[in-house]
Design an enzyme around this catalytic site. Sequence first.
Site, PDB file in Angstrom:
ATOM      1  N   ASP A 183       5.853  -0.095   6.605  1.00  0.00           N
ATOM      2  CA  ASP A 183       5.824   0.789   5.441  1.00  0.00           C
ATOM      3  C   ASP A 183       6.374   2.169   5.772  1.00  0.00           C
ATOM      4  OD1 ASP A 183       4.774  -1.138   3.793  1.00  0.00           O
ATOM      5  OD2 ASP A 183       2.694  -0.599   4.215  1.00  0.00           O
ATOM      6  N   ASN A 237       1.900  -3.557   9.291  1.00  0.00           N
ATOM      7  CA  ASN A 237       2.156  -3.037   7.949  1.00  0.00           C
ATOM      8  C   ASN A 237       2.436  -1.537   7.974  1.00  0.00           C
ATOM      9  OD1 ASN A 237       1.813  -5.532   6.890  1.00  0.00           O
ATOM     10  ND2 ASN A 237      -0.136  -5.122   5.866  1.00  0.00           N
ATOM     11  N   GLU A 240       0.807  -1.214   0.000  1.00  0.00           N
ATOM     12  CA  GLU A 240       0.000   0.000   0.000  1.00  0.00           C
ATOM     13  C   GLU A 240       0.840   1.265   0.000  1.00  0.00           C
ATOM     14  OE1 GLU A 240       0.897  -1.898   3.609  1.00  0.00           O
ATOM     15  OE2 GLU A 240      -0.885  -2.443   2.456  1.00  0.00           O
ATOM     16  N   ASP A 271      14.506  21.509 -28.765  1.00  0.00           N
ATOM     17  CA  ASP A 271      14.062  22.828 -28.314  1.00  0.00           C
ATOM     18  C   ASP A 271      13.076  23.477 -29.264  1.00  0.00           C
ATOM     19  OD1 ASP A 271      15.742  23.320 -30.426  1.00  0.00           O
ATOM     20  OD2 ASP A 271      16.745  25.037 -29.493  1.00  0.00           O
ATOM     21  N   ASN A 324       4.682 -13.349   4.819  1.00  0.00           N
ATOM     22  CA  ASN A 324       3.732 -13.232   5.928  1.00  0.00           C
ATOM     23  C   ASN A 324       2.344 -13.750   5.564  1.00  0.00           C
ATOM     24  OD1 ASN A 324       5.679 -12.101   7.547  1.00  0.00           O
ATOM     25  ND2 ASN A 324       5.024  -9.992   7.208  1.00  0.00           N
ATOM     26  N   ASP A 361      10.896  19.396 -33.224  1.00  0.00           N
ATOM     27  CA  ASP A 361      11.252  18.265 -32.368  1.00  0.00           C
ATOM     28  C   ASP A 361      10.042  17.659 -31.652  1.00  0.00           C
ATOM     29  OD1 ASP A 361      14.035  18.453 -32.875  1.00  0.00           O
ATOM     30  OD2 ASP A 361      14.174  20.131 -31.474  1.00  0.00           O
ATOM     31  N   ASP A 417      19.338  16.771 -31.110  1.00  0.00           N
ATOM     32  CA  ASP A 417      19.641  17.576 -32.282  1.00  0.00           C
ATOM     33  C   ASP A 417      21.051  18.142 -32.136  1.00  0.00           C
ATOM     34  OD1 ASP A 417      19.345  18.854 -34.677  1.00  0.00           O
ATOM     35  OD2 ASP A 417      18.204  20.530 -33.873  1.00  0.00           O
TER      36      ASP A 417
END
Length: 843
Positions: A696, A692, A285, A599, A667, A603, A327
């Site tokens: 986490d 958890n 999560e 630029d 687990n 492109d 380029d």
Amino acid sequence: MVWAPEASTARTSKLELLRRLSTGPRGLTEAEAEARLISHGENVLPLRRPFSWPRRLARSLRDPFTMVLFGLGLVSLTVASWGTAAVIVVLVAASCVLRANGEYRADRSTAALRELVASTVTVRRRPSPDAEPSEREIPLDQLVPGDVIKLGPGDLVPADVRLLRSSGLSVHQAALTGESAPVPKLAPDRPDGEDHLCWQGSSVVAGSALAVVAATGTDTVLAGAYREERPTSAFDRSVSDLSWTLVRLTLIIPPIALVANALLHGDGLGALPFAVAVAVGLTPEMLPVVVTTALARGAALLARDGVIVKRLPALHDLGAADVLCLDKTGTLTRDRPVVDGSFAPDGQPDPEVLRWAAINSFWTLHLADLPAPDALDEAILDSVPDPGDVEGLRAWPFDPVTRVSRALVHDGASRVSVVKGAVEAVLERCAHVSPEAEQQAERTARRLADRGLRVLAVALRRDDATRDHVADGRDGAVRDHVADGRDDREAGRPDLTLAGYVTLTDELSPHAADALAQLSQHGCEPKVLTGDHPATAARICRDLGMPVVEVVDAGELSDAGLAEAANRATVFARCTPEHKARVVRALRRAGHTVGFLGDGVNDLPAMRAADVGICPRDAVDVTRETADIVLARKDLSVIGQAVAAGRRSTGNIVTYLRVALSSNLGNVVAMLVAGLMLPFLPMLPAQVLLQNLCFDAAQLAFAFDRPDPARMARPHRLRPRATLRFILGFGALNAAADLLTFTTLSWSVGTGQAAFHSGWFVENLLTQAAIMLLLRPRTAVPLPLWVATAALAAIGVFLPLSPLAAPLGLMALPFSTYLTLFALVIGYGLVLAALVRLTARRP
């Protein structure tokens, strides 16, 4: 009305166009301009408007893990598991806020860059129909079709315009076409071609012009290049593959646990909270939070160097890039020429030719009425600061029609007309000694051009009678005859003497060579995609020390040929915007992760086709809005820093995935097995969620981890299959350790639920702390990671001893049980360390 470019070609005169636009050389009235502004809208590009912070927050909820957590939260509310639902809400909120805040700040930084761009234009308008016109500055976004504007050196062309009058005008339109050299523009009444048009996004290099605005805003050519959508990036594909694989497991395993408990214990509905806890336990999560934190930290570090990461996942894509397409103009070179050498007609070096060219340049700059210095003249004078004691009499600047410039000087002995310009234009004005000498001069010019050099020819004429007439103005016919280009070439009397040639090349970027070498050493292959001549592009690459395996002329290849050459060629010359995009797409189809640095508007197709688009901050607006990463300056050294930051962030994300998923899988497997064997739940839902949450939260420290040098030395990307193989192997080891813990706890504490829950809670947090240290890169452990693992272990040991133990269903354990658990954890750590060393030795 909306102006169509084809309507202003050879069949449309200036007067016809002015009539169609309902305007004239005196410009619009203020009332007409206001009405047209309402009708056509502001002169702004259809740029992607930045999302508001609340909208970004809502968009971040579309992550697959976030949606799964929402579903689990709804189930928890349904069964009145308020604690579970509250923890899920906290996790989702933290993830969404971090992600939305990072991207919102990047957008604000990009918007601030737009304020650095010039935003006014000189327009000719009238207060009323009978009033005289006046010129004034107005904001670019207030420009409307039919406005008459003035253009001068350094001005940005603010809209698509048709020239009404021009004087020595040349325009730099590399942003649109990729051409590195300025393009001369004329103002004929009935033109043939497009040399009478200037497009929004180009800029004036020299000369001046009066022009009428033909299209603004969304009707311009520049705006049309912005409407194509981008394909899915490498990061999105990798995360999506991994996410949906884990989501499927999350949706399959809890129902299995629910059915098994119903069959074995006859309490299917009562096990629903546990099934939800199992699903949450399997779900990483905090993956969105850790991914966002790792990428946001990398983006924050780059921001100190002026690199703005607009799309956080682009940082991963840049770190994963094994090909960088770029380029030539403005990236490998600095957009200005330098002298390479000077040669006699037979090809031998001759410094005298360069001196005569410098005399022409010096007096052209001093005597001709130029609005701005010519870049080629400045380059020549930089190489010959003092052309000698020569008196200038008169000069005529470069003319786009004749393609030459002239200077009339006195060298102390006689008067000399010095002509400099395009090779073909000068040679046809020269009287050659013999046909062989003419052929030799042409061969020399071709040989120099084939070396990728820009070649100027220099010729002289000594004619006292004509010089006197021109110098003192006593023969107006002769003076006009020379000044407007109707010279000896057209009179059938070519009598110039060819002095030789001056060669120029683009000035190299001072950081390009080292940066290209650094990129190659780190496994990122640069490829040059340019609109220039093949020899010019190849020469620049060789001068920078870049290995040139093959040079391809994109204009001569079919679609299949271009795709085949994409992998092997280093330089793609004479590329149109579509050629660049096809090369990028071919590289991606071949399995490469591709970055593109550009630029200009030309492109945009390639930038959208690439995994990550990069541009400098002075790129045109539409390109800057499309890019994923905006650089503080246009050199490759900054890209090297961004590549390193991307690989560092990706490495930390991979570490989190390996640690979190290995532990979670082990687990869950152990809980499912124990749940079938024990007469009670092996762990309460609140305990699973608390475990958890602690695990986490500790793993957020991975955002500060030090990278593995091996990962920094090569492109690094999320690889779902490799990650799954890793977690299956180490997850099985973790499950075995948990099952051994179950057996030990059953023997040492009996079948008491609180003691069993407490023992497994302690063992889980201790093994998770060990995993965090052992499954990370083999580098020095940073302080934040030491603090996080120590805090995780401390919570595991001391929480069952605290006043919070009873509400959570925990209890204090005997000292002997703690010793047993410590021994199990140490043994697990030794086995895990041995396996890590074994897998590290594999190629």
